[in-house]
Design a protein around this motif. Structure first.
Motif, mmCIF file in Angstrom:
data_model
loop_
_atom_site.group_PDB
_atom_site.id
_atom_site.type_symbol
_atom_site.label_atom_id
_atom_site.label_comp_id
_atom_site.label_asym_id
_atom_site.label_seq_id
_atom_site.Cartn_x
_atom_site.Cartn_y
_atom_site.Cartn_z
ATOM 1 N N GLN A 7 0.827 -1.199 0.000
ATOM 2 C CA GLN A 7 0.000 0.000 0.000
ATOM 3 C C GLN A 7 0.867 1.258 0.000
ATOM 4 O O GLN A 7 0.542 2.258 -0.646
ATOM 5 C CB GLN A 7 -0.919 0.000 1.220
ATOM 6 C CG GLN A 7 -1.876 1.200 1.266
ATOM 7 C CD GLN A 7 -2.773 1.165 2.483
ATOM 8 O OE1 GLN A 7 -2.604 0.332 3.363
ATOM 9 N NE2 GLN A 7 -3.714 2.076 2.553
ATOM 10 N N ASN A 8 1.974 1.214 0.723
ATOM 11 C CA ASN A 8 2.876 2.365 0.768
ATOM 12 C C ASN A 8 3.469 2.648 -0.603
ATOM 13 O O ASN A 8 3.586 3.808 -1.029
ATOM 14 C CB ASN A 8 3.992 2.101 1.783
ATOM 15 C CG ASN A 8 4.695 3.376 2.205
ATOM 16 O OD1 ASN A 8 4.229 4.479 1.935
ATOM 17 N ND2 ASN A 8 5.810 3.223 2.877
ATOM 18 N N VAL A 9 3.864 1.591 -1.321
ATOM 19 C CA VAL A 9 4.393 1.767 -2.677
ATOM 20 C C VAL A 9 3.325 2.365 -3.590
ATOM 21 O O VAL A 9 3.596 3.276 -4.388
ATOM 22 C CB VAL A 9 4.895 0.421 -3.231
ATOM 23 C CG1 VAL A 9 5.274 0.550 -4.709
ATOM 24 C CG2 VAL A 9 6.099 -0.070 -2.437
ATOM 25 N N ARG A 10 2.103 1.884 -3.454
ATOM 26 C CA ARG A 10 1.010 2.401 -4.286
ATOM 27 C C ARG A 10 0.752 3.882 -3.998
ATOM 28 O O ARG A 10 0.565 4.688 -4.913
ATOM 29 C CB ARG A 10 -0.267 1.593 -4.040
ATOM 30 C CG ARG A 10 -1.477 2.092 -4.836
ATOM 31 C CD ARG A 10 -2.691 1.233 -4.561
ATOM 32 N NE ARG A 10 -3.076 1.288 -3.164
ATOM 33 C CZ ARG A 10 -3.813 2.274 -2.628
ATOM 34 N NH1 ARG A 10 -4.214 3.281 -3.387
ATOM 35 N NH2 ARG A 10 -4.137 2.239 -1.356
ATOM 36 N N LEU A 11 0.768 4.267 -2.720
ATOM 37 C CA LEU A 11 0.533 5.663 -2.357
ATOM 38 C C LEU A 11 1.653 6.568 -2.869
ATOM 39 O O LEU A 11 1.406 7.708 -3.273
ATOM 40 C CB LEU A 11 0.400 5.792 -0.841
ATOM 41 C CG LEU A 11 -0.862 5.170 -0.233
ATOM 42 C CD1 LEU A 11 -0.835 5.294 1.287
ATOM 43 C CD2 LEU A 11 -2.121 5.826 -0.788
ATOM 44 N N LEU A 12 2.873 6.072 -2.860
ATOM 45 C CA LEU A 12 3.989 6.865 -3.383
ATOM 46 C C LEU A 12 3.840 7.109 -4.880
ATOM 47 O O LEU A 12 4.120 8.212 -5.381
ATOM 48 C CB LEU A 12 5.309 6.161 -3.090
ATOM 49 C CG LEU A 12 5.796 6.218 -1.637
ATOM 50 C CD1 LEU A 12 6.972 5.281 -1.422
ATOM 51 C CD2 LEU A 12 6.183 7.648 -1.263
ATOM 52 N N LEU A 13 3.387 6.097 -5.607
ATOM 53 C CA LEU A 13 3.184 6.271 -7.047
ATOM 54 C C LEU A 13 2.000 7.195 -7.318
ATOM 55 O O LEU A 13 2.025 7.972 -8.281
ATOM 56 C CB LEU A 13 2.976 4.905 -7.707
ATOM 57 C CG LEU A 13 4.183 3.975 -7.664
ATOM 58 C CD1 LEU A 13 3.883 2.667 -8.375
ATOM 59 C CD2 LEU A 13 5.412 4.636 -8.279
ATOM 60 N N GLU A 14 0.969 7.135 -6.491
ATOM 61 C CA GLU A 14 -0.148 8.072 -6.636
ATOM 62 C C GLU A 14 0.299 9.499 -6.333
ATOM 63 O O GLU A 14 -0.148 10.455 -6.980
ATOM 64 C CB GLU A 14 -1.286 7.673 -5.700
ATOM 65 C CG GLU A 14 -2.017 6.403 -6.125
ATOM 66 C CD GLU A 14 -3.147 6.048 -5.181
ATOM 67 O OE1 GLU A 14 -3.271 6.725 -4.128
ATOM 68 O OE2 GLU A 14 -3.906 5.108 -5.485
ATOM 69 N N GLU A 46 13.300 2.793 -3.824
ATOM 70 C CA GLU A 46 14.031 2.297 -2.659
ATOM 71 C C GLU A 46 13.289 1.132 -1.989
ATOM 72 O O GLU A 46 13.901 0.117 -1.622
ATOM 73 C CB GLU A 46 14.239 3.430 -1.659
ATOM 74 C CG GLU A 46 14.949 3.021 -0.380
ATOM 75 C CD GLU A 46 15.056 4.157 0.612
ATOM 76 O OE1 GLU A 46 15.436 3.894 1.779
ATOM 77 O OE2 GLU A 46 14.749 5.318 0.235
ATOM 78 N N LEU A 47 11.976 1.260 -1.856
ATOM 79 C CA LEU A 47 11.194 0.188 -1.238
ATOM 80 C C LEU A 47 11.173 -1.066 -2.107
ATOM 81 O O LEU A 47 11.290 -2.186 -1.597
ATOM 82 C CB LEU A 47 9.768 0.678 -0.980
ATOM 83 C CG LEU A 47 9.591 1.737 0.107
ATOM 84 C CD1 LEU A 47 8.133 2.144 0.228
ATOM 85 C CD2 LEU A 47 10.105 1.230 1.450
ATOM 86 N N VAL A 48 11.028 -0.866 -3.405
ATOM 87 C CA VAL A 48 10.982 -2.023 -4.302
ATOM 88 C C VAL A 48 12.319 -2.753 -4.302
ATOM 89 O O VAL A 48 12.384 -3.994 -4.229
ATOM 90 C CB VAL A 48 10.591 -1.585 -5.726
ATOM 91 C CG1 VAL A 48 10.672 -2.758 -6.691
ATOM 92 C CG2 VAL A 48 9.178 -1.020 -5.733
ATOM 93 N N GLU A 49 13.410 -2.012 -4.371
ATOM 94 C CA GLU A 49 14.732 -2.638 -4.363
ATOM 95 C C GLU A 49 15.043 -3.308 -3.020
ATOM 96 O O GLU A 49 15.765 -4.301 -2.960
ATOM 97 C CB GLU A 49 15.808 -1.598 -4.676
ATOM 98 C CG GLU A 49 15.800 -1.112 -6.119
ATOM 99 C CD GLU A 49 16.864 -0.075 -6.394
ATOM 100 O OE1 GLU A 49 17.243 0.097 -7.560
ATOM 101 O OE2 GLU A 49 17.317 0.574 -5.418
#
Length: 244
Positions: free
Chosen positions: A132-139, A162-165
């Motif tokens: 969810q955090n990754v999704r919010l960052l992309l939004e 950074e989170l994905v890596e």
């Protein structure tokens, strides 16, 4: 046109206004307007050099990455433990059974040395929070894109990368492709530098002031001359009447 460009950052609208102004000046067919038309052409050329941003395409690309990353595996996904083929009855004496058990334990236990401490497995709740955090960052990057805020756009994508890596399975082709795509999207310019196109309007304003300002001044001098002439004529006429 300059206000349209600076306030709304509308490059195409500013170009349309400059072309309309140049057409009016061409119809006037006045050699004195040539410097203004030259400035307009120079400003049109500078506007042509401004890179075109496909905001819709970038927005949709970020949305596609949201959907892709929601399905990609994490580094610490729970792995299934293979079940045994079934229980077998022990055979032989107790010494043989003990030796057999020791051999099986050696096959089950593997000792590995790690230079760095192992990270604890994340819980399903933490996994949901991470995704969810990754999704919010992309939004957030999408919003910064629409508002032409480059610092927020780049910072949001930097944190997402950074989170994905750090937590996704980087040995997965889909994950590596998403990382490369996010880095590519981060490199896009969302707020290009705009040129100054105020020269033509300043030249036109100066031309109008000089032309109409001189005209008013001449008219005023002519009017005062007429008044003086009328006053002199009236005085001479009065003097002749008194002499008679």
């Amino acid at each position: 046109a300059n206000q349209r460009l600076q306030l709304e950052r509308d490059v195409e609208g500013a170009k349309a206004l400059l072309n309309a102004a140049d057409a009016r000046l061409r119809e006037a067919d006045n050699p004195a307007l040539v410097p203004i038309r030259r400035a307009i052409q120079s400003e049109l050329a500078s506007l042509d050099s401004v890179p075109v941003i496909d905001r819709t395409g970038l927005y949709l690309a970020l949305m596609a990455q949201q959907e892709q990353l929601a399905r990609l595996p994490l580094k610490q996904d729970i792995e299934e433990i293979a079940a045994g083929e079934g229980d077998t009855k022990p055979t032989g004496g107790w010494r043989q059974q003990l030796a057999t058990l020791g051999s099986e334990l050696k096959d089950l236990v593997t000792v590995r040395r790690h230079d760095q401490p192992l990270e604890a497995l994340i819980t399903p709740q933490q996994e949901s929070y991470l995704r969810q955090n990754v999704r919010l960052l992309l939004e957030q990057a999408q919003l910064a894109l629409l508002k032409s805020e480059p610092k927020l756009y780049q910072a949001s994508l930097d944190k997402a990368i950074e989170l994905v890596e750090g937590y996704y399975a980087t040995d997965n082709d889909g994950v590596t492709n998403s990382i490369d795509r996010l880095k590519s999207l981060r490199g896009n310019e969302v707020r290009p530098e705009l040129p100054d196109i105020s020269e033509s309007s300043q030249l036109l304003k100066r031309f109008i002031e000089q032309r109409f300002g001189n005209g008013n001044g001449s008219g005023g001098q002519g009017g005062s001359g007429s008044q003086n002439g009328g006053a002199q004529g009236g005085n001479s006429g009065s003097a002749q009447g008194e002499g008679a």
